[in-house]
Design a protein around this motif. Sequence first.
Motif, PDB file in Angstrom:
ATOM      1  N   SER A  38       0.646  -1.139  -0.173  1.00  0.00           N
ATOM      2  CA  SER A  38       0.032  -0.287   0.240  1.00  0.00           C
ATOM      3  C   SER A  38       0.930   0.865  -0.423  1.00  0.00           C
ATOM      4  N   SER A  39       0.008   1.678  -0.768  1.00  0.00           N
ATOM      5  CA  SER A  39       1.155   4.120  -0.550  1.00  0.00           C
ATOM      6  C   SER A  39       0.569   4.511  -0.029  1.00  0.00           C
ATOM      7  N   ASN A  40       1.727   5.105   0.483  1.00  0.00           N
ATOM      8  CA  ASN A  40       1.352   6.424   1.776  1.00  0.00           C
ATOM      9  C   ASN A  40       1.676   7.737   1.876  1.00  0.00           C
ATOM     10  N   TRP A  41       1.247   8.476   1.196  1.00  0.00           N
ATOM     11  CA  TRP A  41       1.571  10.102   0.781  1.00  0.00           C
ATOM     12  C   TRP A  41       1.865  10.935   1.351  1.00  0.00           C
ATOM     13  N   VAL A  42       1.333  10.315   3.329  1.00  0.00           N
ATOM     14  CA  VAL A  42       2.537  11.165   4.025  1.00  0.00           C
ATOM     15  C   VAL A  42       3.543  10.476   4.426  1.00  0.00           C
ATOM     16  N   ALA A  43       4.063   9.251   4.297  1.00  0.00           N
ATOM     17  CA  ALA A  43       5.366   8.816   4.212  1.00  0.00           C
ATOM     18  C   ALA A  43       6.069   9.346   3.314  1.00  0.00           C
ATOM     19  N   SER A  44       6.078   8.996   1.888  1.00  0.00           N
ATOM     20  CA  SER A  44       7.010   9.448   1.228  1.00  0.00           C
ATOM     21  C   SER A  44       7.067  11.223   1.458  1.00  0.00           C
ATOM     22  N   LEU A  89      19.618  28.528   0.747  1.00  0.00           N
ATOM     23  CA  LEU A  89      18.371  27.955   1.046  1.00  0.00           C
ATOM     24  C   LEU A  89      18.066  27.549  -0.783  1.00  0.00           C
ATOM     25  N   PHE A  90      18.544  26.803  -1.743  1.00  0.00           N
ATOM     26  CA  PHE A  90      18.211  26.066  -2.375  1.00  0.00           C
ATOM     27  C   PHE A  90      18.513  24.918  -1.666  1.00  0.00           C
ATOM     28  N   MET A  91      20.425  24.806  -1.032  1.00  0.00           N
ATOM     29  CA  MET A  91      19.942  23.240  -0.953  1.00  0.00           C
ATOM     30  C   MET A  91      19.207  22.746   0.152  1.00  0.00           C
ATOM     31  N   SER A  92      18.883  24.476   1.113  1.00  0.00           N
ATOM     32  CA  SER A  92      17.643  23.493   1.819  1.00  0.00           C
ATOM     33  C   SER A  92      16.277  22.630   1.174  1.00  0.00           C
ATOM     34  N   TRP A  93      16.667  22.227   0.190  1.00  0.00           N
ATOM     35  CA  TRP A  93      15.360  21.811  -0.373  1.00  0.00           C
ATOM     36  C   TRP A  93      15.749  20.497  -1.056  1.00  0.00           C
ATOM     37  N   THR A  94      16.982  20.878  -1.017  1.00  0.00           N
ATOM     38  CA  THR A  94      17.415  18.985  -2.103  1.00  0.00           C
ATOM     39  C   THR A  94      17.588  17.897  -1.980  1.00  0.00           C
ATOM     40  N   TYR A  95      15.850  17.063  -2.218  1.00  0.00           N
ATOM     41  CA  TYR A  95      14.981  16.174  -1.405  1.00  0.00           C
ATOM     42  C   TYR A  95      15.044  15.529  -3.220  1.00  0.00           C
ATOM     43  N   HIS A  96      15.853  15.772  -4.309  1.00  0.00           N
ATOM     44  CA  HIS A  96      15.660  15.112  -5.240  1.00  0.00           C
ATOM     45  C   HIS A  96      16.322  13.558  -5.295  1.00  0.00           C
ATOM     46  N   GLY A  97      17.183  14.293  -4.588  1.00  0.00           N
ATOM     47  CA  GLY A  97      17.565  12.306  -5.085  1.00  0.00           C
ATOM     48  C   GLY A  97      16.567  11.045  -4.375  1.00  0.00           C
ATOM     49  N   VAL A  98      15.339  11.591  -3.867  1.00  0.00           N
ATOM     50  CA  VAL A  98      14.154  10.214  -3.261  1.00  0.00           C
ATOM     51  C   VAL A  98      13.449  10.299  -4.384  1.00  0.00           C
ATOM     52  N   MET A  99      13.752  11.203  -5.046  1.00  0.00           N
ATOM     53  CA  MET A  99      12.153  12.101  -5.989  1.00  0.00           C
ATOM     54  C   MET A  99      11.773   9.817  -6.740  1.00  0.00           C
ATOM     55  N   PRO A 100      13.156   9.834  -7.437  1.00  0.00           N
ATOM     56  CA  PRO A 100      12.236   8.384  -7.747  1.00  0.00           C
ATOM     57  C   PRO A 100      11.956   6.726  -6.838  1.00  0.00           C
ATOM     58  N   ARG A 101      12.452   7.181  -5.801  1.00  0.00           N
ATOM     59  CA  ARG A 101      11.873   6.889  -4.219  1.00  0.00           C
ATOM     60  C   ARG A 101       9.739   7.128  -4.308  1.00  0.00           C
ATOM     61  N   VAL A 102       9.366   8.459  -4.461  1.00  0.00           N
ATOM     62  CA  VAL A 102       8.742   8.845  -3.684  1.00  0.00           C
ATOM     63  C   VAL A 102       7.264   8.063  -5.172  1.00  0.00           C
ATOM     64  N   VAL A 103       8.013   8.560  -6.853  1.00  0.00           N
ATOM     65  CA  VAL A 103       7.108   7.908  -7.434  1.00  0.00           C
ATOM     66  C   VAL A 103       7.349   6.429  -7.500  1.00  0.00           C
ATOM     67  N   TYR A 104       7.837   5.785  -7.031  1.00  0.00           N
ATOM     68  CA  TYR A 104       7.701   4.178  -6.952  1.00  0.00           C
ATOM     69  C   TYR A 104       6.696   3.949  -5.776  1.00  0.00           C
ATOM     70  N   ASP A 105       7.311   5.000  -4.863  1.00  0.00           N
ATOM     71  CA  ASP A 105       6.228   4.339  -3.242  1.00  0.00           C
ATOM     72  C   ASP A 105       4.437   4.326  -3.875  1.00  0.00           C
ATOM     73  N   LEU A 106       4.330   5.465  -4.264  1.00  0.00           N
ATOM     74  CA  LEU A 106       3.228   5.826  -4.547  1.00  0.00           C
ATOM     75  C   LEU A 106       2.716   5.846  -6.012  1.00  0.00           C
ATOM     76  N   GLU A 107       3.807   4.690  -6.994  1.00  0.00           N
ATOM     77  CA  GLU A 107       2.523   4.379  -7.991  1.00  0.00           C
ATOM     78  C   GLU A 107       2.555   4.705  -8.890  1.00  0.00           C
ATOM     79  N   GLY A 108       3.241   5.731  -9.512  1.00  0.00           N
ATOM     80  CA  GLY A 108       3.263   6.912 -10.056  1.00  0.00           C
ATOM     81  C   GLY A 108       1.544   7.617  -9.649  1.00  0.00           C
TER      82      GLY A 108
END
Length: 617
Positions: free
Chosen positions: A117-123, A345-364
């Motif tokens: 099951s996918s949970n957007w809160v966890a992502s 400030l830009f470095m404070s939101w550099t979470y792009h490395g985990v975006m593939p996991r978020v897309v995968y966990d939330l099934e697109g």
Amino acid sequence: MDRIENGAKYSRAAQFESKSNDDIAATADRLTNGAQHSTESSSDAEYVFEAHKNASLFQNIVDKVGKIDDSRYSNSNSEYLNGTVPKLFSNLHYTRTTESSSDGKTTTTKLRVQHKSSNWVASSSLLCGTALGSGLLTLPQAIEAAGYIPAIVATVAAWAYMTISALLTSELLINRCGETGRVRNVGLLELYTSYLGESGGKIAGVGFLLVSYLVMGVYLSEGGDTLRELLEMTVGSSDGIVEVGSSVTTATTMAVPSNIADIARTIVDNPFIPRALFATLMGSFLFAASKIDSVQRTVTHFFLPVTLLCFAAAMTVGLPTADFGALLSLDNQHPELVLSAFPLLFMSWTYHGVMPRVVYDLEGDKDKITKAVVGGSATAFVMYLTWNAVVLGNVLGDGNILASTATAASAILNDGSISTIQQSSEVLLRDMLAMQGDDIATASTIGSNPIELLQGQPLETYVALASELAVITSLIGVVLGFVNEFYDAIGKLPSQAYGPKEDNKWQVALLTLLPPAIVSVLLGTSSGSYDYNFEILDYTGIFGASVLFLILPALMVWQNRYGDDARPLTVKPMVPLGKITLSSLYKAAGTLILEQGLEKLGVFEFFKELFEARTAS
């Protein structure tokens, strides 16, 4: 006869007059109808012109925004496009079990299918946790020179840009999944190669891995240094009494064996030991957690909640003592210096490395992905504003207004550290800051990091705990994103699960943490009291995050939507306003790179000195 002739003349005259009157009336009618027709024709012409003008304006708007032809969207995903089916795919996990009969003669193999099951809160928690470390460590120092009010505007802009960038990255990942038919292990490096070509993809991939290594090195360094600070706060004396918390606010103590206190003091006295210890502890934890496939759950279910609790405790302690009057005073606002804060400030939101996991966990599921990105980034945004207000408010409220003034002057001098001011003459400081005597000496000895000025205050311990937990949480997030991309870089992507195969995880983990750990320990040994971490993140924000996470996503989405290749699209744009949004993204990043890059490289200072030299001569 005369009467007859006169009567005939009169009759002919009357007929002529009657005919003339009829002609005049007819002519008048024709003129009237012509005028009406002319008016109607003029109105029609004006209407046509106005319609054509509106159509041209609409077409110009369409050209500016960009229009995607409906034929570009894949017919096989029509239900996904219209929202009937929100998920692009399903995460199905297969478990094979073998059972033997009671007599041992026969075996039965069962295949169990389980939907994860996918949970957007966890992502959302994963994204927030990955972002927090850099922001909590560096933002008070980054924005202090500009002041809190200009920093609010800058923080809103940075948050908006990085959130848009993350959504664009998600759009690219979903389209790539639909294009290849492969949903597992579609990562950033594959996007770079797909949209930038072989050479461009390799350059961007090396840049991403380098930025990740630098960030992990900073987190390992800061984690070790904060661990040392916490031990130093704890080991308060040599008689075996350990003070917990700040000596100013609490008298809570506990007795511990003297040998434990001696070990703690040995760690404190050697700067490189805390960094090596922290790296060892983190590596051991990640290795153990990977064995039970629970690394990501430790972030979302343990470390982030504990970090939020410590953050709330720090804010509860710090809010009553913060001087918000001084924080918001116009004398402490320098909007002309706010541009220098944008890299961090830009470095404070550099979470792009985990975006593939978020897309995968939330099934697109684009709606869940959008909620996760906006929710996670907005949570970090609120935390940053509160953190900066409390930290800077307590620094100013403690009578350290000279700290803000000195840091602002340091930024004007194109140097991020107080050492420049310390080396400057008293005459220069007296002219710039209107200081005299002891005030100059005080400003020269103040550290440039506002968090360091909290020493001895009740807030110090809570800030250190929250910072340490934020570093741990972010380090785990960066490692999660790095591991699969590193595996992609060496060309050994598995097909059955996200991330490296079980028997290769220790090798990838070793290559992930060992290089930055070695650099971190060496810097801790050789740098002395000088802290490289702030500068590393600052330069990484200028030349790394701005390119990888602002310019490249916008350019790749532009090519994907409006390029000549006409590649099939799976998802409709996840960010509105099309080309306007994309162009503003990479133009803002390009401006930042140009301005801050030239400043950091000393180009502005060189021309300034050249101009002054020519003027003097």
